[in-house]
Structures are given as C-alpha cells and as structure tokens.
Scaffold this motif. Structure first.
Motif, PDB file in Angstrom:
ATOM      1  N   ILE A  88     -64.094 -73.612   0.911  1.00  0.00           N
ATOM      2  CA  ILE A  88     -62.926 -72.759   1.116  1.00  0.00           C
ATOM      3  C   ILE A  88     -63.210 -71.392   0.517  1.00  0.00           C
ATOM      4  CG2 ILE A  88     -60.536 -72.329   0.425  1.00  0.00           C
ATOM      5  CD1 ILE A  88     -59.902 -75.176   0.767  1.00  0.00           C
ATOM      6  N   SER A  89     -62.932 -70.366   1.293  1.00  0.00           N
ATOM      7  CA  SER A  89     -63.047 -68.992   0.836  1.00  0.00           C
ATOM      8  C   SER A  89     -61.674 -68.497   0.428  1.00  0.00           C
ATOM      9  CB  SER A  89     -63.608 -68.131   1.972  1.00  0.00           C
ATOM     10  OG  SER A  89     -63.377 -66.763   1.722  1.00  0.00           O
ATOM     11  N   TRP A  90     -61.627 -67.583  -0.521  1.00  0.00           N
ATOM     12  CA  TRP A  90     -60.355 -67.000  -0.930  1.00  0.00           C
ATOM     13  C   TRP A  90     -59.603 -66.441   0.268  1.00  0.00           C
ATOM     14  CZ3 TRP A  90     -58.154 -67.637  -5.488  1.00  0.00           C
ATOM     15  CH2 TRP A  90     -58.942 -67.921  -6.612  1.00  0.00           C
ATOM     16  N   LYS A  91     -60.340 -65.800   1.169  1.00  0.00           N
ATOM     17  CA  LYS A  91     -59.699 -65.151   2.311  1.00  0.00           C
ATOM     18  C   LYS A  91     -59.331 -66.129   3.417  1.00  0.00           C
ATOM     19  CE  LYS A  91     -61.465 -60.490   1.752  1.00  0.00           C
ATOM     20  NZ  LYS A  91     -62.206 -59.414   2.423  1.00  0.00           N
ATOM     21  N   ASP A  92     -59.697 -67.420   3.278  1.00  0.00           N
ATOM     22  CA  ASP A  92     -59.274 -68.450   4.236  1.00  0.00           C
ATOM     23  C   ASP A  92     -57.789 -68.774   4.082  1.00  0.00           C
ATOM     24  OD1 ASP A  92     -61.809 -68.718   5.302  1.00  0.00           O
ATOM     25  OD2 ASP A  92     -62.266 -70.611   4.289  1.00  0.00           O
ATOM     26  N   MET A  93     -57.190 -68.294   2.991  1.00  0.00           N
ATOM     27  CA  MET A  93     -55.766 -68.499   2.727  1.00  0.00           C
ATOM     28  C   MET A  93     -55.158 -67.122   2.517  1.00  0.00           C
ATOM     29  SD  MET A  93     -56.399 -71.539  -0.001  1.00  0.00           S
ATOM     30  CE  MET A  93     -57.721 -70.593  -0.753  1.00  0.00           C
ATOM     31  N   ALA A  94     -54.121 -66.797   3.274  1.00  0.00           N
ATOM     32  CA  ALA A  94     -53.547 -65.451   3.192  1.00  0.00           C
ATOM     33  C   ALA A  94     -52.031 -65.500   3.213  1.00  0.00           C
ATOM     34  CB  ALA A  94     -54.062 -64.595   4.343  1.00  0.00           C
ATOM     35  N   VAL A  95     -51.430 -64.730   2.328  1.00  0.00           N
ATOM     36  CA  VAL A  95     -49.974 -64.624   2.259  1.00  0.00           C
ATOM     37  C   VAL A  95     -49.539 -63.342   2.959  1.00  0.00           C
ATOM     38  CG1 VAL A  95     -47.974 -64.405   0.734  1.00  0.00           C
ATOM     39  CG2 VAL A  95     -49.887 -65.860   0.068  1.00  0.00           C
ATOM     40  N   SER A  96     -48.569 -63.477   3.837  1.00  0.00           N
ATOM     41  CA  SER A  96     -47.908 -62.314   4.430  1.00  0.00           C
ATOM     42  C   SER A  96     -46.410 -62.563   4.295  1.00  0.00           C
ATOM     43  CB  SER A  96     -48.329 -62.110   5.886  1.00  0.00           C
ATOM     44  OG  SER A  96     -47.976 -63.230   6.664  1.00  0.00           O
ATOM     45  N   ASN A  97     -45.621 -61.655   4.826  1.00  0.00           N
ATOM     46  CA  ASN A  97     -44.170 -61.805   4.702  1.00  0.00           C
ATOM     47  C   ASN A  97     -43.498 -61.630   6.050  1.00  0.00           C
ATOM     48  OD1 ASN A  97     -45.181 -60.539   1.980  1.00  0.00           O
ATOM     49  ND2 ASN A  97     -43.340 -61.695   1.519  1.00  0.00           N
ATOM     50  N   LEU A  98     -42.476 -62.439   6.289  1.00  0.00           N
ATOM     51  CA  LEU A  98     -41.628 -62.254   7.459  1.00  0.00           C
ATOM     52  C   LEU A  98     -40.792 -60.995   7.249  1.00  0.00           C
ATOM     53  CD1 LEU A  98     -40.394 -65.943   7.923  1.00  0.00           C
ATOM     54  CD2 LEU A  98     -42.225 -64.758   9.156  1.00  0.00           C
ATOM     55  N   PRO A  99     -40.178 -60.467   8.294  1.00  0.00           N
ATOM     56  CA  PRO A  99     -39.307 -59.287   8.124  1.00  0.00           C
ATOM     57  C   PRO A  99     -38.193 -59.505   7.097  1.00  0.00           C
ATOM     58  CG  PRO A  99     -39.771 -59.629  10.438  1.00  0.00           C
ATOM     59  CD  PRO A  99     -40.348 -60.817   9.701  1.00  0.00           C
ATOM     60  N   THR A 100     -37.797 -60.744   6.886  1.00  0.00           N
ATOM     61  CA  THR A 100     -36.760 -61.059   5.895  1.00  0.00           C
ATOM     62  C   THR A 100     -37.295 -60.998   4.464  1.00  0.00           C
ATOM     63  OG1 THR A 100     -37.306 -63.409   6.013  1.00  0.00           O
ATOM     64  CG2 THR A 100     -35.561 -62.604   7.494  1.00  0.00           C
ATOM     65  N   GLY A 101     -38.623 -60.913   4.314  1.00  0.00           N
ATOM     66  CA  GLY A 101     -39.248 -60.920   2.999  1.00  0.00           C
ATOM     67  C   GLY A 101     -39.820 -62.264   2.610  1.00  0.00           C
ATOM     68  N   GLN A 102     -39.453 -63.319   3.347  1.00  0.00           N
ATOM     69  CA  GLN A 102     -39.948 -64.664   3.037  1.00  0.00           C
ATOM     70  C   GLN A 102     -41.480 -64.692   3.138  1.00  0.00           C
ATOM     71  OE1 GLN A 102     -38.395 -67.743   5.564  1.00  0.00           O
ATOM     72  NE2 GLN A 102     -39.939 -69.200   4.930  1.00  0.00           N
ATOM     73  N   PRO A 103     -42.147 -65.210   2.107  1.00  0.00           N
ATOM     74  CA  PRO A 103     -43.596 -65.316   2.186  1.00  0.00           C
ATOM     75  C   PRO A 103     -44.018 -66.458   3.108  1.00  0.00           C
ATOM     76  CG  PRO A 103     -42.838 -66.242   0.118  1.00  0.00           C
ATOM     77  CD  PRO A 103     -41.630 -65.672   0.819  1.00  0.00           C
ATOM     78  N   VAL A 104     -45.117 -66.256   3.804  1.00  0.00           N
ATOM     79  CA  VAL A 104     -45.703 -67.295   4.647  1.00  0.00           C
ATOM     80  C   VAL A 104     -47.195 -67.356   4.366  1.00  0.00           C
ATOM     81  CG1 VAL A 104     -43.974 -67.222   6.497  1.00  0.00           C
ATOM     82  CG2 VAL A 104     -45.931 -65.693   6.584  1.00  0.00           C
ATOM     83  N   MET A 105     -47.753 -68.555   4.446  1.00  0.00           N
ATOM     84  CA  MET A 105     -49.180 -68.777   4.212  1.00  0.00           C
ATOM     85  C   MET A 105     -49.848 -69.098   5.535  1.00  0.00           C
ATOM     86  SD  MET A 105     -51.765 -69.166   2.029  1.00  0.00           S
ATOM     87  CE  MET A 105     -51.042 -69.321   0.408  1.00  0.00           C
ATOM     88  N   LYS A 106     -50.921 -68.391   5.831  1.00  0.00           N
ATOM     89  CA  LYS A 106     -51.733 -68.672   7.010  1.00  0.00           C
ATOM     90  C   LYS A 106     -53.112 -69.082   6.513  1.00  0.00           C
ATOM     91  CE  LYS A 106     -49.256 -66.244  10.379  1.00  0.00           C
ATOM     92  NZ  LYS A 106     -48.004 -66.756  10.487  1.00  0.00           N
TER      93      LYS A 106
END
Length: 133
Positions: free
Chosen positions: A71-89
């Motif tokens: 697993i690479s650090w960049k294999d897991m990424a946090v972004s945010n929905l327009p509401t601000g809720q964090p999501v993990m891809k």
C-alpha cells in the motif's frame, strides 16, 4: 456488514515539524494533489495534513494491512463533498485489497470522519459491505 474498522491519532505539532524539516518532499510523497490543495488553502495547514495522515493510517488498518504489503500513502486519498463531509477514495493496491475483502454480490463503502483539537488530529474509518440491488 462491517468489513473493517480503523482509527488513528496524529500529533499536529509532529506533522508541523515534519513539514518544517522535509517540506515538499514529505508532502509530495504522502499526499495527493487534491489533499495538498486542500491543506495549502487552509489557515491550519499542519492540522489539515495531520487529519489526512490519520485518515490514511486508519484506512490502512481498516483494510487489515497497516502500511505494508504494497500500500502506498497515495493509494488512499481524502477529499470533501460540497457539504464538507470527508470521503476516502482508494486506488492501486488499496483498491485491490478492498476488492478482495468485499464479498461477492456486495459493494464496499468507506466511511471516514475527521476531527482535531490541537495538538491532536483523529480519524475513524469504517468499511461497509452492502448487498447489490
């Protein structure tokens, strides 16, 4: 059904020290461009990076591997929905691991929550499998 749970606690001052010492070399190795844009546009840059660091650690634990097995650090990424809720891809090896642990006839959903109270940043990740319609 729950496939995995992970949590992590990161020290914001420690992340700030790492940023001071290694700068872009650290940031470019660990964080995606989206994560970097988010952190660099925040007043609390170190806190934003610390929450994302904790989320990556928590996700790797929920995947049942920790940060090993490819697993690479960049294999897991946090972004945010327009509401601000964090999501993990997840991508790469992390996405492959997620596919392996997801039962046939189910889809996987990664839930993530982040919080901080200086000097601490914390993340929880729950990986859920839901039956396909």
């Amino acid at each position: 059904m729950i496939l995995g749970i992970g949590t992590d606690l990161a020290n914001i001052d420690r992340i700030q020290g790492t940023l001071d010492r290694f700068g872009r070399r650290f940031v470019d190795r660990v964080f995606t461009e989206t994560e970097q844009r988010k952190a660099d546009n925040r007043a609390d840059t170190a806190g934003t990076y610390a929450k994302r660091w904790a989320a990556k650690e928590a996700c790797s634990k929920a995947l049942g591997t920790g940060l090993r097995m490819g697993i690479s650090w960049k294999d897991m990424a946090v972004s945010n929905l327009p509401t601000g809720q964090p999501v993990m891809k997840v991508t790469g090896w992390a996405a492959e691991r997620l596919r392996e642990m997801t039962p046939e006839g189910h889809e996987s959903i990664i839930h993530v929550t982040l919080t901080d109270d200086h000097p601490w940043a914390q993340a929880f990740v729950v990986i859920e499998a839901r039956p396909l319609p």
